[in-house]
Enzyme design. Structure first.
Site, PDB file in Angstrom:
ATOM      1  N   SER A  84      11.591 -51.496  16.504  1.00  0.00           N
ATOM      2  CA  SER A  84      12.307 -51.526  17.782  1.00  0.00           C
ATOM      3  C   SER A  84      12.501 -52.942  18.318  1.00  0.00           C
ATOM      4  O   SER A  84      13.349 -53.162  19.182  1.00  0.00           O
ATOM      5  CB  SER A  84      11.570 -50.673  18.824  1.00  0.00           C
ATOM      6  OG  SER A  84      10.316 -51.243  19.148  1.00  0.00           O
TER       7      SER A  84
ATOM      8  N   LYS B 133       7.582 -54.054  24.305  1.00  0.00           N
ATOM      9  CA  LYS B 133       8.978 -54.040  24.769  1.00  0.00           C
ATOM     10  C   LYS B 133       9.217 -55.206  25.741  1.00  0.00           C
ATOM     11  O   LYS B 133       8.286 -55.837  26.227  1.00  0.00           O
ATOM     12  CB  LYS B 133       9.293 -52.722  25.491  1.00  0.00           C
ATOM     13  CG  LYS B 133       9.256 -51.477  24.605  1.00  0.00           C
ATOM     14  CD  LYS B 133      10.373 -51.443  23.596  1.00  0.00           C
ATOM     15  CE  LYS B 133      10.387 -50.134  22.804  1.00  0.00           C
ATOM     16  NZ  LYS B 133       9.245 -50.041  21.861  1.00  0.00           N
TER      17      LYS B 133
END
Length: 206
Positions: free
Chosen positions: A123, A160
């Site tokens: 990701s 993230k």
């Protein structure tokens, strides 16, 4: 380290126990409450005394900006802990989460790394954080929008890019195949476990 007074030793022991139990140092207000000081300012004076005696380092601008220097010295000899699977509700640096220690100088990262986290998935690949990399993490809750963080959403730990929007937090991937994670702070629990400060890819030499 210079000898501590009994009161300074109490403060030092409290800081150490909070880090061991919760994975982070206490705030000045928490120190004052636990040890019966009249104010957070009194706790601050004891922290300054500990810093002068080289027992701790005070990190400016952070409410929990306290680092135990004796622990750092021990960690430098032992290496950085590699965190594996994190159990629900447990501090990320709990001993049972440590798979092993790597002989890496924490000071090679700025700010200094406190632990390594193995990256799972792709990701964040567009900024060079690849599956299987070891992410160096500085343990802190004081982070800014746009920084890459290690966040715990309810019981899931993720890496993230952070964006705050009122009562909502967006955790952005760096891969167009992944949608942002929307966290509603009114109904979900979010904690910041640390700030990404570097990666280690080729671990054959360690």
């Amino acid at each position: 380290m210079k000898p501590l007074t009994p009161r300074q030793q109490q403060v030092f022991d409290l800081i150490k126990s909070k880090i061991e139990d919760c994975g982070m140092p206490p705030t000045r207000a928490e120190i004052a409450r636990e040890l019966g000081f009249r104010s957070a300012n009194a706790a601050e004076e004891h922290l300054k005394a500990l810093a002068r005696k080289e027992a701790i380092e005070i990190i400016p601008g952070a409410s929990r900006g306290i680092r135990i220097l004796l622990e750092d010295a021990a960690n430098e000899e032992q290496g950085l802990p590699l965190i594996g699977q994190v159990a629900a509700g447990e501090p990320i640096l709990a001993q049972e989460h440590v798979e092993m220690h790597y002989q890496v100088d924490p000071g090679m990262f700025k700010p200094q790394a406190d632990f390594l986290l193995r990256v799972n998935g792709e990701s964040m690949k567009d900024i060079g954080i690849m599956d299987g990399d070891l992410l160096a993490v500085h343990k802190t809750q004081d982070v800014r929008d746009g920084q890459v963080v290690v966040a715990r959403v309810d019981d899931d730990v993720t890496v993230k890019r952070l964006e705050r929007k009122g009562s909502t937090v967006l955790l952005h991937a760096e891969n167009e195949e992944f949608s942002p994670i929307h966290v509603d702070l009114e109904s979900q629990h979010l904690s910041i476990e640390g700030l990404a400060v570097g990666i280690i890819r080729n671990t054959d030499w360690m």
